[in-house]
Design a protein around this motif. Structure first.
Motif, PDB file in Angstrom:
ATOM      1  N   LEU A 316       0.838  -1.195   0.000  1.00  0.00           N
ATOM      2  CA  LEU A 316       0.000   0.000   0.000  1.00  0.00           C
ATOM      3  C   LEU A 316       0.876   1.250   0.000  1.00  0.00           C
ATOM      4  O   LEU A 316       0.630   2.204  -0.748  1.00  0.00           O
ATOM      5  N   GLY A 317       1.910   1.227   0.829  1.00  0.00           N
ATOM      6  CA  GLY A 317       2.819   2.371   0.897  1.00  0.00           C
ATOM      7  C   GLY A 317       3.510   2.632  -0.424  1.00  0.00           C
ATOM      8  O   GLY A 317       3.681   3.790  -0.843  1.00  0.00           O
ATOM      9  N   GLU A 318       3.916   1.559  -1.098  1.00  0.00           N
ATOM     10  CA  GLU A 318       4.571   1.715  -2.402  1.00  0.00           C
ATOM     11  C   GLU A 318       3.608   2.296  -3.431  1.00  0.00           C
ATOM     12  O   GLU A 318       3.988   3.141  -4.258  1.00  0.00           O
ATOM     13  N   ALA A 319       2.347   1.870  -3.362  1.00  0.00           N
ATOM     14  CA  ALA A 319       1.347   2.397  -4.292  1.00  0.00           C
ATOM     15  C   ALA A 319       1.079   3.874  -4.031  1.00  0.00           C
ATOM     16  O   ALA A 319       0.935   4.673  -4.966  1.00  0.00           O
ATOM     17  N   VAL A 320       1.034   4.252  -2.755  1.00  0.00           N
ATOM     18  CA  VAL A 320       0.831   5.658  -2.400  1.00  0.00           C
ATOM     19  C   VAL A 320       2.015   6.490  -2.883  1.00  0.00           C
ATOM     20  O   VAL A 320       1.851   7.571  -3.477  1.00  0.00           O
ATOM     21  N   ALA A 321       3.227   5.987  -2.640  1.00  0.00           N
ATOM     22  CA  ALA A 321       4.433   6.706  -3.054  1.00  0.00           C
ATOM     23  C   ALA A 321       4.496   6.875  -4.563  1.00  0.00           C
ATOM     24  O   ALA A 321       5.022   7.878  -5.072  1.00  0.00           O
ATOM     25  N   ALA A 322       3.948   5.891  -5.286  1.00  0.00           N
ATOM     26  CA  ALA A 322       3.960   5.945  -6.753  1.00  0.00           C
ATOM     27  C   ALA A 322       2.831   6.820  -7.304  1.00  0.00           C
ATOM     28  O   ALA A 322       2.740   7.014  -8.526  1.00  0.00           O
ATOM     29  N   GLY A 323       1.975   7.316  -6.429  1.00  0.00           N
ATOM     30  CA  GLY A 323       0.893   8.184  -6.868  1.00  0.00           C
ATOM     31  C   GLY A 323      -0.331   7.471  -7.388  1.00  0.00           C
ATOM     32  O   GLY A 323      -1.169   8.078  -8.087  1.00  0.00           O
ATOM     33  N   ASP A 324      -0.470   6.181  -7.058  1.00  0.00           N
ATOM     34  CA  ASP A 324      -1.651   5.437  -7.494  1.00  0.00           C
ATOM     35  C   ASP A 324      -2.897   6.135  -6.942  1.00  0.00           C
ATOM     36  O   ASP A 324      -3.023   6.333  -5.730  1.00  0.00           O
ATOM     37  N   PRO A 325      -3.834   6.513  -7.811  1.00  0.00           N
ATOM     38  CA  PRO A 325      -4.993   7.297  -7.343  1.00  0.00           C
ATOM     39  C   PRO A 325      -5.882   6.564  -6.351  1.00  0.00           C
ATOM     40  O   PRO A 325      -6.370   7.167  -5.383  1.00  0.00           O
ATOM     41  N   LEU A 326      -6.126   5.265  -6.568  1.00  0.00           N
ATOM     42  CA  LEU A 326      -6.959   4.507  -5.633  1.00  0.00           C
ATOM     43  C   LEU A 326      -6.306   4.409  -4.263  1.00  0.00           C
ATOM     44  O   LEU A 326      -6.939   4.642  -3.228  1.00  0.00           O
ATOM     45  N   ALA A 327      -5.004   4.065  -4.247  1.00  0.00           N
ATOM     46  CA  ALA A 327      -4.275   3.917  -2.983  1.00  0.00           C
ATOM     47  C   ALA A 327      -4.176   5.260  -2.264  1.00  0.00           C
ATOM     48  O   ALA A 327      -4.343   5.336  -1.039  1.00  0.00           O
ATOM     49  N   SER A 328      -3.908   6.322  -3.009  1.00  0.00           N
ATOM     50  CA  SER A 328      -3.772   7.647  -2.396  1.00  0.00           C
ATOM     51  C   SER A 328      -5.093   8.124  -1.803  1.00  0.00           C
ATOM     52  O   SER A 328      -5.123   8.688  -0.699  1.00  0.00           O
ATOM     53  N   ALA A 329      -6.174   7.880  -2.517  1.00  0.00           N
ATOM     54  CA  ALA A 329      -7.497   8.272  -2.000  1.00  0.00           C
ATOM     55  C   ALA A 329      -7.834   7.489  -0.741  1.00  0.00           C
ATOM     56  O   ALA A 329      -8.399   8.036   0.220  1.00  0.00           O
ATOM     57  N   PHE A 330      -7.472   6.219  -0.745  1.00  0.00           N
ATOM     58  CA  PHE A 330      -7.736   5.368   0.419  1.00  0.00           C
ATOM     59  C   PHE A 330      -6.926   5.848   1.629  1.00  0.00           C
ATOM     60  O   PHE A 330      -7.467   5.993   2.732  1.00  0.00           O
ATOM     61  N   ALA A 331      -5.636   6.113   1.411  1.00  0.00           N
ATOM     62  CA  ALA A 331      -4.793   6.605   2.508  1.00  0.00           C
ATOM     63  C   ALA A 331      -5.305   7.940   3.033  1.00  0.00           C
ATOM     64  O   ALA A 331      -5.256   8.210   4.244  1.00  0.00           O
ATOM     65  N   ALA A 332      -5.820   8.765   2.140  1.00  0.00           N
ATOM     66  CA  ALA A 332      -6.373  10.050   2.566  1.00  0.00           C
ATOM     67  C   ALA A 332      -7.602   9.854   3.453  1.00  0.00           C
ATOM     68  O   ALA A 332      -7.792  10.583   4.438  1.00  0.00           O
ATOM     69  N   GLU A 333      -8.421   8.863   3.137  1.00  0.00           N
ATOM     70  CA  GLU A 333      -9.587   8.572   3.975  1.00  0.00           C
ATOM     71  C   GLU A 333      -9.159   8.155   5.374  1.00  0.00           C
ATOM     72  O   GLU A 333      -9.771   8.553   6.373  1.00  0.00           O
ATOM     73  N   VAL A 334      -8.108   7.330   5.442  1.00  0.00           N
ATOM     74  CA  VAL A 334      -7.595   6.906   6.745  1.00  0.00           C
ATOM     75  C   VAL A 334      -7.112   8.123   7.534  1.00  0.00           C
ATOM     76  O   VAL A 334      -7.406   8.278   8.725  1.00  0.00           O
ATOM     77  N   GLY A 335      -6.375   9.017   6.855  1.00  0.00           N
ATOM     78  CA  GLY A 335      -5.898  10.231   7.522  1.00  0.00           C
ATOM     79  C   GLY A 335      -7.042  11.111   7.985  1.00  0.00           C
ATOM     80  O   GLY A 335      -6.977  11.700   9.072  1.00  0.00           O
ATOM     81  N   THR A 336      -8.081  11.188   7.182  1.00  0.00           N
ATOM     82  CA  THR A 336      -9.242  12.003   7.551  1.00  0.00           C
ATOM     83  C   THR A 336      -9.916  11.493   8.814  1.00  0.00           C
ATOM     84  O   THR A 336     -10.242  12.269   9.724  1.00  0.00           O
ATOM     85  N   VAL A 337     -10.121  10.180   8.897  1.00  0.00           N
ATOM     86  CA  VAL A 337     -10.755   9.596  10.081  1.00  0.00           C
ATOM     87  C   VAL A 337      -9.911   9.853  11.329  1.00  0.00           C
ATOM     88  O   VAL A 337     -10.434  10.212  12.391  1.00  0.00           O
ATOM     89  N   MET A 338      -8.595   9.679  11.208  1.00  0.00           N
ATOM     90  CA  MET A 338      -7.721   9.945  12.359  1.00  0.00           C
ATOM     91  C   MET A 338      -7.772  11.418  12.747  1.00  0.00           C
ATOM     92  O   MET A 338      -7.801  11.763  13.937  1.00  0.00           O
ATOM     93  N   GLY A 339      -7.779  12.300  11.744  1.00  0.00           N
ATOM     94  CA  GLY A 339      -7.856  13.729  12.034  1.00  0.00           C
ATOM     95  C   GLY A 339      -9.116  14.088  12.787  1.00  0.00           C
ATOM     96  O   GLY A 339      -9.089  14.889  13.729  1.00  0.00           O
TER      97      GLY A 339
END
Length: 424
Positions: A316-339
């Motif tokens: 997942l981290g590699e996909a986010v680092a590579a700019g994969d849109p699905l992975a990045s959107a998913f990671a952003a959702e996780v960050g939003t919930v924590m925020g």
């Protein structure tokens, strides 16, 4: 088993004046003259002279050049001798145990990992950890006598006074393990035990030197979700040293909710963002997490393969680092919930700084941090009117292990050392 106690250096640094001077020198990146030390510490010139002579004799500070400032003779600059003493940090995680060796300045000299041993045989746990600590020191070519001690960061709850790991929810077989004293007996070093989120916060304060924030929340995302708290430069431990269990804060889970439409559902943040659950959701959404992701998603959830979860998270981290849109959107959702969860902490304590870190956080940070920042700043329930700074810890995935070693350095180098040392 060790036949004697090493690390006699730790209590020998005692004496308030010595720790005051040593702490002042450590915090100054450019070093200080004796005159500056007297002004900064409030100690008399004679006391500063006596203390610095002692610290030079034991090799902890060195004279390093001179400066000319106005009239009078040049002043000799004193700097920390970072490689004169060391501290070991151990982070007990359900998936892996991380070991780091830090010098006095907090730089990582060596690191290693082992699989987390089952606590069904406590003696085997101690043997595994003690041999890993000894090997870490040996491989770094460090004299064991130069090691001040070992700090251990463990999931809570712990009994800090007794040095016992009680019954962490993600370590079901670890129950009433007398880790502090047993590891001390096995290694010969003084050992300090701390809850992982608190250790991470201590490390953040110690390594920030003069730039340390006065009040902040350290949001720790590992196998579990927790918050380390620092108020007025001091970690908040609580009466049983188990402060920071924030997983039961209720949040709007957004599309991470377990309902079909995912809208407006509220649930506990800790249960929402457990890494194994998130891996399952990611796989369902078609984010490619490799064979490990498929294995986790196909499990029944009763016996989580934590090593597989960790490897899927790597993907997942590699996909986010590579700019994969699905992975990045998913990671952003996780960050939003924590925020959203952190807003409750910010409101409660009126802190103006939030630091995110931990082994699972660092891999999704490029997408999760901006989302968490926006969720905090834009929250409709945010009470404080001052800006809230949101940053990522620079300690990386090993933040808890580094923080554990900083417990020892803080005890040895900080003016309140006598109050923190745990004597055996």
């Amino acid at each position: 088993m060790a036949e004697h106690r090493r690390g006699a250096n730790l209590p020998s640094l005692g004496g308030f004046n010595r720790t005051v001077v040593l702490d002042a020198v450590r915090r100054s990146s450019d070093g200080l003259s004796r005159v500056e030390l007297a002004a900064r510490t409030g100690l008399s010139p004679q006391t500063v002279s006596n203390v610095t002579r002692y610290l030079i004799d034991v090799g902890m500070i060195v004279e390093s050049g001179t400066v000319v400032s106005g009239r009078g003779k040049p002043r000799t600059i004193l700097r920390l001798e970072a490689r004169s003493r060391f501290a070991v940090g151990v982070h007990v995680d359900p998936a892996v145990v991380t070991y780091v060796l830090l010098d006095l300045a907090g730089a990582v000299v060596a690191e290693a990992t082992t699989s987390t041993p089952s606590a069904e045989d406590p003696e085997q746990v101690i043997r595994t950890m003690a041999s890993a600590v000894d090997e870490l020191v040996r491989r770094a070519g460090i004299d064991p006598e130069a090691v001040l001690g070992v700090g251990v960061a463990s999931p809570g709850p712990i009994d800090a006074a007794a040095g016992i790991v009680l019954d962490p929810p993600f370590l079901p077989r670890w129950r009433d393990v007398a880790l502090r004293d047993a590891l001390g007996d096995a290694t010969g070093y003084p050992v300090l035990l701390e809850k992982d989120v608190t250790a991470a916060a201590v490390g953040e304060v110690f390594l920030a030197r003069e730039a340390a924030a006065r009040d902040f929340a350290f949001v720790y995302f590992g196998t579990g979700f927790g918050v380390g708290l620092v108020i007025d430069h001091e970690p908040v431990r609580g009466s049983g040293a188990n402060a920071g269990d924030a997983g039961h804060i209720m949040v709007d889970q957004g599309s991470l909710a377990g309902t079909p439409d995912g809208e407006g559902a509220r649930g506990e943040v800790g249960a929402t963002v457990t890494p194994d659950r998130l891996v399952r959701i990611a796989v369902e959404r078609g984010i490619p997490l490799g064979d490990e992701g498929v294995r986790v998603a196909g499990g029944d959830g009763t016996a989580v393969d934590l090593a597989a979860v960790d490897r899927a998270w790597d993907a997942l981290g590699e996909a986010v680092a590579a700019g994969d849109p699905l992975a990045s959107a998913f990671a952003a959702e996780v960050g939003t919930v924590m925020g959203r969860a952190v807003v409750v902490i910010v409101n409660l304590l009126d802190v103006d700084r939030v630091v995110f870190g931990g082994p699972f956080w660092s891999r999704i940070a490029p997408a999760a941090l901006p989302a968490a920042t926006a969720a905090i700043a834009g929250s409709p329930i945010l009470v404080p009117k001052h800006p809230v700074t949101v940053v990522e810890s620079r300690r990386g995935a090993d933040v808890a292990a580094v923080g554990a070693a900083c417990l020892v350095l803080d005890a040895a180098l900080s003016p309140r050392a006598s109050a923190l040392l745990i004597a055996h």
